[in-house]
Write a protein that holds these residues in place. Sequence first.
Motif, short mmCIF file in Angstrom:
data_model
loop_
_atom_site.label_atom_id
_atom_site.label_comp_id
_atom_site.label_asym_id
_atom_site.label_seq_id
_atom_site.Cartn_x
_atom_site.Cartn_y
_atom_site.Cartn_z
N ILE A 13 0.82 -1.21 0.00
CA ILE A 13 0.00 0.00 0.00
C ILE A 13 0.86 1.28 0.00
CG2 ILE A 13 -2.08 -1.01 1.00
CD1 ILE A 13 -1.14 -0.14 3.75
N PHE A 14 2.08 1.17 -0.50
CA PHE A 14 2.97 2.32 -0.59
C PHE A 14 4.03 2.04 -1.65
CE2 PHE A 14 4.95 -0.65 2.19
CZ PHE A 14 6.31 -0.51 2.00
N ALA A 15 4.72 3.08 -2.08
CA ALA A 15 5.80 2.92 -3.05
C ALA A 15 6.84 4.00 -2.82
CB ALA A 15 5.26 3.01 -4.47
N CYS A 16 8.07 3.72 -3.24
CA CYS A 16 9.16 4.69 -3.15
C CYS A 16 9.95 4.65 -4.44
CB CYS A 16 10.08 4.36 -1.98
SG CYS A 16 9.33 4.53 -0.36
N GLY A 17 10.39 5.82 -4.88
CA GLY A 17 11.21 5.92 -6.07
C GLY A 17 12.59 6.44 -5.73
N LEU A 18 13.61 5.78 -6.30
CA LEU A 18 14.99 6.25 -6.21
C LEU A 18 15.21 7.16 -7.41
CD1 LEU A 18 17.88 6.27 -5.15
CD2 LEU A 18 18.25 4.10 -6.35
N LEU A 19 15.54 8.42 -7.15
CA LEU A 19 15.63 9.43 -8.20
C LEU A 19 17.04 9.59 -8.73
CD1 LEU A 19 13.31 12.05 -6.50
CD2 LEU A 19 12.71 10.18 -8.06
N ASP A 20 17.15 10.25 -9.89
CA ASP A 20 18.45 10.50 -10.53
C ASP A 20 19.46 11.12 -9.58
OD1 ASP A 20 17.61 9.54 -13.00
OD2 ASP A 20 17.08 11.51 -13.75
N CYS A 26 8.58 9.00 -1.57
CA CYS A 26 7.62 7.93 -1.31
C CYS A 26 6.20 8.49 -1.30
CB CYS A 26 7.90 7.27 0.04
SG CYS A 26 9.50 6.45 0.15
N TRP A 27 5.23 7.60 -1.53
CA TRP A 27 3.82 7.95 -1.49
C TRP A 27 3.02 6.72 -1.12
CZ3 TRP A 27 6.87 7.23 -5.63
CH2 TRP A 27 6.48 6.30 -6.58
N GLY A 28 1.78 6.95 -0.72
CA GLY A 28 0.89 5.87 -0.30
C GLY A 28 0.56 5.98 1.17
N ALA A 29 0.30 4.83 1.80
CA ALA A 29 -0.08 4.78 3.21
C ALA A 29 1.17 4.90 4.08
CB ALA A 29 -0.82 3.49 3.51
N ASN A 30 1.13 5.80 5.04
CA ASN A 30 2.27 6.07 5.92
C ASN A 30 2.13 5.39 7.28
OD1 ASN A 30 4.75 7.33 6.54
ND2 ASN A 30 3.68 8.94 7.64
N PHE A 31 1.43 4.28 7.34
CA PHE A 31 1.30 3.56 8.61
C PHE A 31 2.69 3.15 9.07
CE2 PHE A 31 -2.59 2.13 6.14
CZ PHE A 31 -3.33 3.23 6.53
N SER A 32 2.96 3.24 10.34
CA SER A 32 4.25 2.90 10.96
C SER A 32 5.39 3.78 10.47
CB SER A 32 4.61 1.43 10.71
OG SER A 32 3.61 0.58 11.20
N ASN A 61 22.43 10.24 -1.24
CA ASN A 61 23.45 9.24 -1.59
C ASN A 61 22.90 7.82 -1.55
OD1 ASN A 61 25.50 11.23 -1.93
ND2 ASN A 61 25.66 11.34 0.29
N VAL A 62 21.64 7.66 -1.93
CA VAL A 62 21.00 6.34 -1.93
C VAL A 62 21.36 5.61 -3.22
CG1 VAL A 62 18.81 5.10 -1.83
CG2 VAL A 62 19.12 7.21 -0.52
N GLN A 63 21.76 4.34 -3.08
CA GLN A 63 22.17 3.53 -4.22
C GLN A 63 21.14 2.47 -4.60
OE1 GLN A 63 25.12 4.28 -5.92
NE2 GLN A 63 24.88 6.04 -4.59
N GLY A 64 20.27 2.09 -3.66
CA GLY A 64 19.27 1.07 -3.94
C GLY A 64 18.17 1.05 -2.91
N LEU A 65 17.03 0.45 -3.28
CA LEU A 65 15.87 0.33 -2.41
C LEU A 65 15.37 -1.11 -2.40
CD1 LEU A 65 13.71 3.35 -3.64
CD2 LEU A 65 15.07 3.24 -1.55
N SER A 66 14.79 -1.49 -1.27
CA SER A 66 14.13 -2.79 -1.15
C SER A 66 12.98 -2.61 -0.17
CB SER A 66 15.12 -3.83 -0.62
OG SER A 66 14.49 -5.08 -0.50
N VAL A 67 11.84 -3.28 -0.43
CA VAL A 67 10.69 -3.14 0.45
C VAL A 67 10.37 -4.46 1.14
CG1 VAL A 67 9.64 -1.30 -0.89
CG2 VAL A 67 8.98 -3.65 -1.34
N GLY A 68 9.77 -4.33 2.31
CA GLY A 68 9.21 -5.46 3.04
C GLY A 68 7.75 -5.15 3.29
N HIS A 69 7.12 -5.90 4.17
CA HIS A 69 5.70 -5.72 4.44
C HIS A 69 5.38 -4.31 4.95
CE1 HIS A 69 1.61 -6.55 5.60
NE2 HIS A 69 1.88 -6.11 6.82
N GLY A 70 6.17 -3.81 5.88
CA GLY A 70 5.87 -2.51 6.46
C GLY A 70 7.06 -1.59 6.53
#
Length: 91
Positions: A13-20, A26-32, A61-70
């Motif tokens: 219920i959320f997503a995040c984008g790593l930008l140039d 990020c956008w979507g539900a901000n629970f927790s 200085n973010v190089q990568g993203l990974s998501v879990g349940h929350g």
Amino acid sequence: MDEGALDLAVGRIFACGLLDAHSVKCWGANFSGRLGRGVLGGIYTTPLAVHGIGDVGELANVQGLSVGHGHVCAVLANAGGNVLGGVLMQH
């Protein structure tokens, strides 16, 4: 998003984008607190910049993203990392 995206991490219920610029929005539900805004709750339909460690400035200085349940994990250029969700902490 205005900037070009290098990567997209999508949760249930959320997503995040790593930008140039190697920042994250990020956008979507901000629970927790999983959107990294320093507050809990709310639903955001517009991508918002993720705060830096200790809620100072923007996460950079973010190089990568990974998501879990929350949560979202951001891998930083200095081999460190940030976990967004529940508690914002540095690893």
